[in-house]
Design a protein around this motif. Structure first.
Motif, PDB file in Angstrom:
ATOM      1  N   ASP A 112       7.953   1.771   6.494  1.00  0.00           N
ATOM      2  CA  ASP A 112       8.056   1.298   7.882  1.00  0.00           C
ATOM      3  C   ASP A 112       8.752  -0.048   7.945  1.00  0.00           C
ATOM      4  N   GLY A 113       9.694  -0.263   7.030  1.00  0.00           N
ATOM      5  CA  GLY A 113      10.367  -1.551   6.942  1.00  0.00           C
ATOM      6  C   GLY A 113      11.486  -1.725   7.947  1.00  0.00           C
ATOM      7  N   SER A 114      12.400  -2.638   7.596  1.00  0.00           N
ATOM      8  CA  SER A 114      13.464  -3.029   8.524  1.00  0.00           C
ATOM      9  C   SER A 114      14.622  -2.055   8.560  1.00  0.00           C
ATOM     10  N   GLY A 115      14.708  -1.117   7.613  1.00  0.00           N
ATOM     11  CA  GLY A 115      15.794  -0.138   7.615  1.00  0.00           C
ATOM     12  C   GLY A 115      17.130  -0.773   7.248  1.00  0.00           C
TER      13      GLY A 115
ATOM     14  N   PRO B 208       0.827  -1.213   0.000  1.00  0.00           N
ATOM     15  CA  PRO B 208       0.000   0.000   0.000  1.00  0.00           C
ATOM     16  C   PRO B 208       0.863   1.266   0.000  1.00  0.00           C
ATOM     17  N   VAL B 209       0.520   2.181  -0.889  1.00  0.00           N
ATOM     18  CA  VAL B 209       1.298   3.410  -1.031  1.00  0.00           C
ATOM     19  C   VAL B 209       0.366   4.600  -0.860  1.00  0.00           C
ATOM     20  N   ASP B 210       0.733   5.473   0.059  1.00  0.00           N
ATOM     21  CA  ASP B 210      -0.019   6.717   0.259  1.00  0.00           C
ATOM     22  C   ASP B 210       0.703   7.827  -0.497  1.00  0.00           C
TER      23      ASP B 210
ATOM     24  N   ALA C  45       8.424  -3.877   4.177  1.00  0.00           N
ATOM     25  CA  ALA C  45       7.531  -2.856   4.727  1.00  0.00           C
ATOM     26  C   ALA C  45       6.079  -3.240   4.515  1.00  0.00           C
ATOM     27  N   SER C  46       5.213  -2.665   5.351  1.00  0.00           N
ATOM     28  CA  SER C  46       3.772  -2.862   5.195  1.00  0.00           C
ATOM     29  C   SER C  46       3.084  -1.601   4.697  1.00  0.00           C
TER      30      SER C  46
ATOM     31  N   ALA D 119       9.836  -2.674  -2.181  1.00  0.00           N
ATOM     32  CA  ALA D 119       9.145  -3.950  -2.362  1.00  0.00           C
ATOM     33  C   ALA D 119      10.096  -5.130  -2.284  1.00  0.00           C
ATOM     34  N   ARG D 120      11.321  -4.942  -2.782  1.00  0.00           N
ATOM     35  CA  ARG D 120      12.279  -6.069  -2.824  1.00  0.00           C
ATOM     36  C   ARG D 120      12.997  -6.289  -1.502  1.00  0.00           C
TER      37      ARG D 120
END
Length: 409
Positions: free
Chosen positions: A360-363, A304-306, A339-340, A334-335
């Protein structure tokens, strides 16, 4: 290796230096400098004296531009003591006519810098040149001439005086060379600075890179139009023809099944072609702008992209670069990010487009870990853009991109 400048030739051994052409090149450099300065002073003085007449006023007005030919001659004369290439810092005048040339030249800072040099050269430097030559060479030649022509001097004294005068010649040559080398450095720094040359070369590389990018973008648009108006329309027509042919065949027959399979393959080929066109240059970007194109990409993203892009239309090269940069950033998320949620925001301020892609991924992302972020940085650099990455481990990632846009379409 032979030295290429007088400055590097002077520290050589006295025998190698004095037996080379460098001392005499220094003499020629100072002699021509003294002559050029004296001629300049004479012309200006004549213009001032004749200023009560029309011709004098013309000469006086023309003297404001005398720095240009004098600087050109100085850069040529510099080759006597400095074989490193020089360059003309003036911009090229593309318009024809004297008025256009004057308009460009009078607005250039380098024109007034060259005029200042011409004034200093005519009032100070040329007289120092003449004084150094007169004191150094004049002392030697005067001593030899006096020793040989003074009546009543015994022969052995004449020989001693001649030898003493000639012994001073190497010292005189070193003094002349030292001043000529310093004089050349002044000319180089004022009229043909190396830093300015590097800046010009960098500007030329930047302009050529931008021109190549613009040409590449134009070619992408042409290919997109050709595929959209050519191959895509043919595939649509083919799919429709196969559908019509299937209607004329008995339902469930082998021929109907084969035609149906062919129609399905044509639809898949059409979808592949549309994806290819979108990757080359999406039509929506050209027609509706960056915000609509990013919305289209976000709708097809697996995450989902805002999207928050309240942007006006911008130059085509800026929109194209920004679009593909955002696509690359979303593909990286995405790869690799796990992130969600992703957000894309942007604004224009102070003639610069600011874009933020946050997840909001793993960084823990870094440009040196792969080619994606590095390639994204190269893409932005074509237009003078930059990117900043904030990606602490476990804390998500924020990618800030800045692209200069000097004007709006």
């Amino acid at each position: 290796m032979e030295p290429s400048t007088l400055r590097t030739a002077v520290p050589r051994s006295p025998r190698r230096f004095l037996l080379s052409w460098w001392p005499w090149r220094a003499v020629a450099y100072l002699a021509t400098g003294a002559a050029l300065g004296a001629l300049t002073a004479a012309v200006v003085a004549m213009a001032i004296v004749l200023s009560i007449y029309i011709v004098g006023l013309v000469l006086l007005a023309a003297s404001l531009l005398m720095g240009i030919p004098i600087a050109r001659w100085e850069r040529t004369r510099l080759r006597l003591v400095d074989e490193e290439p020089t360059f003309d810092p003036h911009v090229r005048v593309t318009e024809r006519g004297l008025r256009a040339w004057l308009r460009v030249r009078l607005r250039e800072r380098v024109t007034w810098r060259e005029l200042g040099y011409a004034v200093v050269n005519a009032s100070i430097l040329c007289w120092i040149d003449a004084l150094v030559l007169l004191l150094c060479l004049g002392t030697v030649f005067f001593g030899v001439e006096i020793s040989l022509t003074e009546p009543g001097v015994p022969t052995h004294y004449r020989v001693i005086f001649v030898v003493a005068s000639l012994v001073f010649l190497p010292i005189a040559m070193y003094i002349i060379a030292a001043w000529a080398a310093g004089r050349a450095e002044i000319v180089r720094a004022v009229l043909s600075p190396r830093d300015a040359e590097l800046d010009r070369m960098l500007n030329e590389v930047t302009l050529s890179r931008s021109a190549l990018a613009a040409a590449f973008d134009a070619e992408r648009r042409r290919i997109e139009r050709d595929l959209h108006d050519g191959a895509q329309q043919r595939l649509i027509a083919l799919s429709m023809s196969l559908g019509m042919a299937k209607l004329d065949l008995p339902a469930g027959s082998a021929a109907a099944d084969r035609v149906g399979d062919a129609q399905q393959q044509a639809k898949l080929a059409l979808q592949d072609l549309r994806d290819l066109i979108r990757g080359i240059h999406p039509q929506i970007l050209a027609e509706r702008g960056l915000a609509a194109a990013v919305d289209d990409v976000a709708a097809r993203s697996p995450i989902p992209v805002d999207v928050q892009l309240p942007l006006p239309r911008m130059p085509a090269d800026v929109e194209s670069t920004a679009y593909f940069a955002v696509c690359e950033a979303l593909a990286n998320v995405a790869r690799h990010a796990g992130a969600s949620q992703v957000s894309v925001s942007g604004r224009v301020a102070e003639s610069t487009l600011f874009l933020d892609v946050t997840d909001d991924g793993s960084g823990g992302a870094a440009p040196e870990q792969g080619t994606g972020l590095a390639g994204l940085g190269h893409r932005l650099a074509v237009l003078g853009g930059t990117m900043m990455l904030d990606s602490p481990a476990g804390g998500g990632t924020r990618l800030r991109m800045e692209i200069p846009c000097r004007h709006f379409a």
